[in-house]
Design a protein around this motif. Structure first.
Motif, PDB file in Angstrom:
ATOM      1  N   GLY A  50       0.805  -1.221   0.000  1.00 24.14           N
ATOM      2  CA  GLY A  50       0.000   0.000   0.000  1.00 24.14           C
ATOM      3  C   GLY A  50       0.836   1.268   0.000  1.00 24.14           C
ATOM      4  N   ILE A  51       0.170   2.381   0.146  1.00 19.84           N
ATOM      5  CA  ILE A  51       0.858   3.674   0.021  1.00 19.84           C
ATOM      6  C   ILE A  51       1.646   4.042   1.280  1.00 19.84           C
ATOM      7  CG2 ILE A  51      -0.690   4.706  -1.679  1.00 19.84           C
ATOM      8  CD1 ILE A  51      -2.013   6.206   0.791  1.00 19.84           C
ATOM      9  N   THR A  52       2.615   4.903   1.049  1.00 19.92           N
ATOM     10  CA  THR A  52       3.240   5.659   2.131  1.00 19.92           C
ATOM     11  C   THR A  52       2.549   7.016   2.061  1.00 19.92           C
ATOM     12  OG1 THR A  52       5.295   4.475   1.748  1.00 19.92           O
ATOM     13  CG2 THR A  52       5.439   6.495   3.057  1.00 19.92           C
ATOM     14  N   GLY A  60       0.371   6.664 -11.113  1.00 16.97           N
ATOM     15  CA  GLY A  60       1.191   5.463 -10.960  1.00 16.97           C
ATOM     16  C   GLY A  60       0.631   4.560  -9.870  1.00 16.97           C
ATOM     17  N   HIS A  61       0.317   5.154  -8.718  1.00 18.03           N
ATOM     18  CA  HIS A  61      -0.325   4.349  -7.662  1.00 18.03           C
ATOM     19  C   HIS A  61      -1.616   3.741  -8.189  1.00 18.03           C
ATOM     20  CE1 HIS A  61       1.394   7.618  -4.821  1.00 18.03           C
ATOM     21  NE2 HIS A  61       2.228   6.602  -4.837  1.00 18.03           N
ATOM     22  N   THR A  64      -1.178   0.765 -10.383  1.00 19.04           N
ATOM     23  CA  THR A  64      -0.807  -0.443  -9.641  1.00 19.04           C
ATOM     24  C   THR A  64      -2.037  -1.064  -8.965  1.00 19.04           C
ATOM     25  OG1 THR A  64       1.526   0.027  -9.364  1.00 19.04           O
ATOM     26  CG2 THR A  64       0.489  -1.218  -7.597  1.00 19.04           C
ATOM     27  N   TYR A  65      -2.838  -0.259  -8.287  1.00 20.61           N
ATOM     28  CA  TYR A  65      -3.991  -0.838  -7.572  1.00 20.61           C
ATOM     29  C   TYR A  65      -5.074  -1.342  -8.541  1.00 20.61           C
ATOM     30  CZ  TYR A  65      -1.319   0.820  -3.756  1.00 20.61           C
ATOM     31  OH  TYR A  65      -0.269   1.007  -2.907  1.00 20.61           O
ATOM     32  N   THR A  89       2.019   2.315   4.951  1.00 15.05           N
ATOM     33  CA  THR A  89       3.302   2.576   5.621  1.00 15.05           C
ATOM     34  C   THR A  89       3.206   3.953   6.281  1.00 15.05           C
ATOM     35  OG1 THR A  89       4.310   1.291   3.835  1.00 15.05           O
ATOM     36  CG2 THR A  89       5.806   2.475   5.277  1.00 15.05           C
ATOM     37  N   TRP A 233      10.753  -1.067   7.362  1.00 18.89           N
ATOM     38  CA  TRP A 233       9.732  -1.118   6.307  1.00 18.89           C
ATOM     39  C   TRP A 233       9.400  -2.561   5.883  1.00 18.89           C
ATOM     40  CZ3 TRP A 233      11.283   0.222   0.630  1.00 18.89           C
ATOM     41  CH2 TRP A 233      10.164   0.098  -0.213  1.00 18.89           C
ATOM     42  N   GLY A 255       4.319  -2.171  -7.484  1.00 20.64           N
ATOM     43  CA  GLY A 255       4.993  -1.628  -8.660  1.00 20.64           C
ATOM     44  C   GLY A 255       6.364  -2.272  -8.823  1.00 20.64           C
ATOM     45  N   ASP A 257       9.117  -0.974  -8.970  1.00 24.84           N
ATOM     46  CA  ASP A 257      10.139  -0.351  -8.104  1.00 24.84           C
ATOM     47  C   ASP A 257      10.295  -1.105  -6.780  1.00 24.84           C
ATOM     48  OD1 ASP A 257       7.517   0.447  -7.442  1.00 24.84           O
ATOM     49  OD2 ASP A 257       8.216   2.298  -6.498  1.00 24.84           O
ATOM     50  N   LEU A 258       9.371  -2.013  -6.494  1.00 25.00           N
ATOM     51  CA  LEU A 258       9.456  -2.723  -5.207  1.00 25.00           C
ATOM     52  C   LEU A 258      10.156  -4.072  -5.303  1.00 25.00           C
ATOM     53  CD1 LEU A 258       5.985  -1.987  -3.564  1.00 25.00           C
ATOM     54  CD2 LEU A 258       8.115  -0.702  -3.422  1.00 25.00           C
ATOM     55  N   GLY A 287       4.436  -2.151 -14.283  1.00 22.98           N
ATOM     56  CA  GLY A 287       5.355  -1.187 -14.902  1.00 22.98           C
ATOM     57  C   GLY A 287       5.186   0.205 -14.311  1.00 22.98           C
ATOM     58  N   VAL A 289       4.655   4.139 -14.279  1.00 29.69           N
ATOM     59  CA  VAL A 289       4.005   5.206 -15.028  1.00 29.69           C
ATOM     60  C   VAL A 289       4.868   6.456 -14.907  1.00 29.69           C
ATOM     61  CG1 VAL A 289       1.914   6.587 -15.266  1.00 29.69           C
ATOM     62  CG2 VAL A 289       1.767   4.229 -14.454  1.00 29.69           C
ATOM     63  N   MET A 296       6.877   8.720 -12.517  1.00 31.23           N
ATOM     64  CA  MET A 296       6.072   9.623 -11.697  1.00 31.23           C
ATOM     65  C   MET A 296       6.378   9.327 -10.237  1.00 31.23           C
ATOM     66  SD  MET A 296       1.954  10.070 -12.197  1.00 31.23           S
ATOM     67  CE  MET A 296       1.898  10.449 -13.930  1.00 31.23           C
ATOM     68  N   LYS A 298       6.748  11.027  -6.011  1.00 26.98           N
ATOM     69  CA  LYS A 298       6.612  12.144  -5.096  1.00 26.98           C
ATOM     70  C   LYS A 298       7.914  12.901  -4.974  1.00 26.98           C
ATOM     71  CE  LYS A 298       4.789   8.680  -2.464  1.00 26.98           C
ATOM     72  NZ  LYS A 298       3.734   8.004  -1.739  1.00 26.98           N
TER      73      LYS A 298
HETATM   74  N1  5CA Z   1       4.440   1.842   1.188  1.00 19.67           N
HETATM   75  C1  5CA Z   1       5.324   1.307   0.193  1.00 19.67           C
HETATM   76  C2  5CA Z   1       4.984  -0.123  -0.135  1.00 19.67           C
HETATM   77  S1  5CA Z   1       4.907  -1.152   1.269  1.00 19.67           S
HETATM   78  C3  5CA Z   1       5.301   2.143  -1.085  1.00 19.67           C
HETATM   79  O1  5CA Z   1       6.034   1.818  -2.001  1.00 19.67           O
HETATM   80  N2  5CA Z   1       4.470   3.188  -1.087  1.00 19.67           N
HETATM   81  S2  5CA Z   1       4.310   4.194  -2.330  1.00 19.67           S
HETATM   82  O2  5CA Z   1       3.299   5.148  -1.908  1.00 19.67           O
HETATM   83  O3  5CA Z   1       5.560   4.729  -2.706  1.00 19.67           O
HETATM   84  O4  5CA Z   1       3.770   3.359  -3.538  1.00 19.67           O
HETATM   85  C4  5CA Z   1       2.514   2.707  -3.451  1.00 19.67           C
HETATM   86  C5  5CA Z   1       2.386   1.668  -4.574  1.00 19.67           C
HETATM   87  O5  5CA Z   1       2.390   2.322  -5.844  1.00 19.67           O
HETATM   88  C6  5CA Z   1       3.547   0.679  -4.615  1.00 19.67           C
HETATM   89  O6  5CA Z   1       3.039  -0.607  -4.963  1.00 19.67           O
HETATM   90  C7  5CA Z   1       4.437   1.224  -5.697  1.00 19.67           C
HETATM   91  O7  5CA Z   1       5.208   0.211  -6.303  1.00 19.67           O
HETATM   92  C8  5CA Z   1       3.415   1.798  -6.669  1.00 19.67           C
HETATM   93  N3  5CA Z   1       3.967   2.913  -7.481  1.00 19.67           N
HETATM   94  C9  5CA Z   1       4.629   4.004  -7.022  1.00 19.67           C
HETATM   95  N4  5CA Z   1       4.992   4.812  -8.052  1.00 19.67           N
HETATM   96  C10 5CA Z   1       4.528   4.206  -9.192  1.00 19.67           C
HETATM   97  C11 5CA Z   1       4.578   4.560 -10.600  1.00 19.67           C
HETATM   98  N5  5CA Z   1       5.153   5.668 -11.026  1.00 19.67           N
HETATM   99  N6  5CA Z   1       4.003   3.700 -11.477  1.00 19.67           N
HETATM  100  C12 5CA Z   1       3.385   2.549 -11.041  1.00 19.67           C
HETATM  101  N7  5CA Z   1       3.303   2.200  -9.741  1.00 19.67           N
HETATM  102  C13 5CA Z   1       3.872   3.002  -8.826  1.00 19.67           C
END
Ligand code: 5CA
Ligand code: ZN
Length: 419
Positions: A50-52, A60-61, A64-65, A89, A233, A255, A257-258, A287, A289, A296, A298
């Motif tokens: 989930g999100i931080t 992008g988030h 993924t969801y 998180t 984490w 995503g 990135d994880l 993938g 975004v 994309m 923060k």
């Molecule tokens: N809290 C952690 C995961 S435990 C975290 O990565 N939070 S996050 O807010 O950074 O990202 C939330 C979810 O969105 C994660 O699954 C991450 O892989 C996904 N995500 C973040 N940025 C992108 C993006 N640009 N494109 C696709 N998915 C993304």
């Protein structure tokens, strides 16, 4: 933590196509190939990271969801129950750093962003997790995991007189590295980029990951048998997943990135707890975004937000269609014009669903199922509906039930329903 309200999911008639595969196949990061995910019957376990909560839901988030929402819907359509777990998180460095920069209280920042995320997810008709668990609600789980790891000599305190934080012996766990398939040098480099601390003095191994960070001045901390502090984490996700889904479950997703370090570290902690048993059966990654030529994120500040588009008057079903136009395994870049093509598609579908007849629904429902069961191929599914829509709008087909049946299938499988 309360999740968001579920959108109703229509139940579709069973297929009569003997060639339609009755299982979901998805690309698994470990085997680098398509793999059946979920049991043949019973309950599929899904954990999506989930999100931080320090910045609002960007596309992008949402992408993924939405990807895992498709998997959720495919499983439901296959008659499975889905136990879906997602974390928040809500205590970690990036959140605390952002709060410190802006002078906002970290808990207030998190609460605001969680609320915005829930509103966005509900608007996008993403089915909610059954267990939506914040790190601050699950400290006891992390504390118990660390106690267990200590008893197995998989946890140790770093040689640091001031802050002897607890670390996990990642690389000592068998199969460490099978998810990311990186060399040690690559792991160390990426670990440093993505929140890890390979350079920290006093660690037994550069790749050991933080389990429990002892209290620093001006940081939130909680009492524990491991000292007063806060959770790392990776151990957070492992502890939540294993508590609600068992030691081993169907899919861990997030995503791309994880993949490393997060999912590699989660899996290693999970195997440590489960005496070597695998953590997730499959790992599925979405993938990235991008916007303006970069991922994309923060930290880069190049965001397009679901909430901003909605404020501009874009219908959430149009945002959903714009995202579904991309295959989840591709990296892709958002352009403002994506909304225009999604809006045209939505207009055409809406008219076709409102028409008095069309070509029969059964073949197109089979094709939707086929596309989604084969690696969640949303673009192909959209093309199927486009084709049916063109025929219906051209006056082809005499089946008076078809528009309603196709609309129900689009709602159930793609989560798209016009208000
Ligand atoms: N809290 C952690 C995961 S435990 C975290 O990565 N939070 S996050 O807010 O950074 O990202 C939330 C979810 O969105 C994660 O699954 C991450 O892989 C996904 N995500 C973040 N940025 C992108 C993006 N640009 N494109 C696709 N998915 C993304
Ligand atoms: Zn996670």
């Amino acid at each position: 933590m309360d999740a968001w309200p579920p959108a109703p999911v229509p139940i579709l008639p069973p297929s009569h196509d003997p060639d339609l595969d009755g299982r979901a196949h998805v690309f698994d990061t470990v085997t680098r190939g398509l793999r059946i995910v979920g049991p043949e019957q019973g309950t599929a376990g899904l954990y999506v990271c989930g999100i931080t909560p320090y910045d609002a839901t960007h596309l992008g988030h949402a992408f993924t969801y939405l990807t895992f929402d498709l998997l959720h819907r495919v499983w439901l359509d296959l008659g499975l129950a889905v136990d879906y777990v997602q974390n928040i998180t809500d205590v970690d460095d990036p959140l605390l750093e952002r709060a410190a920069e802006t002078g906002q209280d970290w808990e207030e920042l998190a609460a605001e962003q969680i609320e915005l995320f829930r509103t966005d997810m509900a608007a996008l008709r993403v089915l909610p997790p059954r267990h939506y668990m914040a790190a601050t609600e699950t400290l006891h789980l992390v504390i118990d995991t660390i106690t267990d790891l200590r008893s197995k000599d998989l946890a140790y305190q770093v040689a640091d007189d001031e802050y002897p934080d607890w670390y996990f012996r990642s690389a000592s766990v068998e199969h460490f590295g099978v998810i990311s398939q990186l060399t040690r040098e690559q792991m160390i480099a990426i670990f440093a980029e993505r929140g890890g601390d390979p350079e920290r003095l006093g660690k037994d191994d550069a790749l050991d990951s933080l389990l429990w960070r002892l209290a620093r001045a001006d940081e939130p901390a909680w009492d524990s048998p491991h000292g007063r502090g806060r959770p790392g984490w990776h151990v957070e996700c492992t502890s939540i997943a294993q508590r609600y889904l068992g030691e081993t479950f169907s899919v861990q997703g997030g995503g791309r990135d994880l993949i490393f370090p997060h999912h590699e570290m989660c899996a290693a902690v999970g195997r440590g707890v489960a005496n070597g048993a695998r953590f997730a059966h499959s790992y599925v990654h979405v993938g990235m975004v991008g916007l303006d030529g970069e991922k994309m994120s923060k930290s880069r500040g190049n965001l397009e937000l679901v909430s901003r588009l909605r404020q501009q008057g874009v219908d959430a079903s149009v945002i959903r269609l714009a995202l579904l136009a991309h295959h989840y395994r591709n990296d892709w870049e958002w352009f403002a014009t994506d909304i225009d093509s999604a809006q045209r598609r939505a207009d055409a579908w809406r008219s076709a669903f409102a028409s008095s007849h069309g070509t029969p629904a059964a073949p197109i429902i089979d094709n939707l199922r086929r596309a989604l069961r084969h690696d969640l191929d949303a673009p192909r599914a959209l093309a199927e509906v486009d084709e049916w829509t063109s025929a219906a709008l051209a006056g082809d087909g005499t089946d008076p039930d078809a528009p309603r049946q196709v609309a129900a299938a689009v709602d159930a499988l793609l989560g798209v329903r016009f208000g």
